[in-house]
Design a protein around this motif. Structure first.
Motif, PDB file in Angstrom:
ATOM      1  N   PRO A 173       2.553  -4.807   5.062  1.00 31.06           N
ATOM      2  CA  PRO A 173       3.308  -5.848   5.780  1.00 31.06           C
ATOM      3  C   PRO A 173       4.422  -5.249   6.625  1.00 31.06           C
ATOM      4  O   PRO A 173       5.008  -4.213   6.273  1.00 31.06           O
TER       5      PRO A 173
ATOM      6  N   TRP B  57       1.306 -11.890   3.056  1.00 26.22           N
ATOM      7  CA  TRP B  57       1.769 -10.979   2.017  1.00 26.22           C
ATOM      8  C   TRP B  57       2.889 -11.644   1.215  1.00 26.22           C
ATOM      9  O   TRP B  57       3.725 -12.355   1.765  1.00 26.22           O
TER      10      TRP B  57
ATOM     11  N   SER C 157       8.244 -12.755   0.736  1.00 23.86           N
ATOM     12  CA  SER C 157       8.117 -11.496   1.476  1.00 23.86           C
ATOM     13  C   SER C 157       8.834 -10.405   0.696  1.00 23.86           C
ATOM     14  O   SER C 157       9.604 -10.681  -0.231  1.00 23.86           O
TER      15      SER C 157
END
Length: 327
Positions: free
Chosen positions: A243, A295, A311
């Motif tokens: 990510p 993610w 996150s």
């Protein structure tokens, strides 16, 4: 005063009340902690309130009694913390005289009911006056008597207590009239600071600022950043593109050392994957999971249950808030 009920109500006020309600609640809680002889948690709470709201300390002492209470406690402490810069110095002899008059003033059962009305003066004059037993106990410097009288009140008048000059040295020395104990003031300050951070979310805007803030509170130093080649090699080995926020983190610091309650975050070369999960810590309790195109970061705790964050950055911001609350 029931400590758990007080804290539950205080946290709710901070999270849901308007700004005036927040200031009133923080002001009362800070004085409550200070009158228990725990100046550290009180100062920390006010400092964090200032940091997230940007309001001056005078908002916590909007009337004479509260301003007087802080002044008497500072005199007994022998110092004034940095957060008091917005509080004007007071003539303590004059304030003591005014407070004694306040404590011995007779009150009626109608006091406050018509406040602001043109009829208030006339009604007050007709109602019979009588001494207030709580204030009378303070006027007599009877700390035990005061504590007994307010024991069942959800929000004792700690401003009037703090402003009683004869009692301030005993309070600062740890008399703890309400029996809060040595640990609860720290718990109270921490819970209210966490609520303030949630109510007024602030934080470092850039990754270098966020990492620096975490390391400063931990008393640690940063690792060298991962190079673009380090990140590319890790992604090739893992078979997945990491990510973006985590890639930005690695470009600032190639992992983080462990903290008391947080595991070591691995450098790019040590990351490993199991299916759609990337293990980024040692022990393997912090994970990046990929599902539905998004993610998420997950903290695994077998005893207390796992916590999911939207996150990786959200996870580190949560960690920073916990560090700030315990600082």
């Amino acid at each position: 005063m029931e400590r758990d009920d007080y804290l539950e109500t205080a946290v709710r006020d901070v999270l849901t009340g308007d700004d005036l309600a927040v200031d009133r609640r923080i002001g009362h809680a800070a004085l409550l902690l200070a009158t228990a002889g725990t100046a550290g948690p009180a100062d920390r709470l006010i400092t964090q309130w200032q940091a997230v709201t940007g309001r001056p300390a005078s908002a916590l002492a909007p009337d004479a009694v509260r301003a007087r209470g802080w002044a008497m406690l500072f005199e007994a402490r022998g110092d004034r913390p940095q957060w008091t810069e917005a509080l004007p110095p007071l003539d303590l002899d004059a304030e003591e005289h005014a407070h004694n008059a306040f404590l011995t003033r007779q009150v009626s059962d109608l006091d406050g009911l018509f406040e602001g009305s043109p009829a208030a003066g006339a009604v007050g004059a007709l109602a019979p006056g009588k001494p207030d037993p709580v204030r009378t106990a303070l006027a007599a410097a009877d700390l035990d008597g005061w504590a007994a009288l307010v024991a069942n009140r959800p929000e004792p008048d700690v401003a009037a207590l703090a402003a009683t000059r004869a009692l301030a040295p005993r309070l600062v020395a740890g008399a703890d009239p309400l029996g809060l104990g040595p640990e609860w003031p720290h718990q109270c300050a921490g819970a209210l600071i966490a609520a303030l951070r949630e109510r007024y979310p602030t934080g470092p805007e850039s990754w270098p600022e966020l990492v620096a803030a975490i390391l400063r509170l931990r008393g640690q130093r940063s690792s060298n950043p991962a190079t673009a080649a380090d990140i590319a090699q890790a992604e090739h080995r893992l078979g997945v593109r990491l990510p973006e926020d985590y890639r930005e983190f690695l470009a600032v610091t190639d992992g983080l050392p462990a903290d008391v309650v947080f595991p070591r975050l691995l450098p790019a070369r040590a990351l490993r994957a199991e299916g759609d999960v990337v293990i980024i810590s040692e022990p393997a309790t912090v994970l990046l999971t990929h599902a539905g195109g998004d993610w998420h970061a997950v903290e695994v705790d077998l005893a207390l249950g796992s916590s999911a964050h939207p996150s990786f950055r959200a996870l580190l911001e949560h960690h920073l808030r916990l560090l700030e609350a315990s600082a």
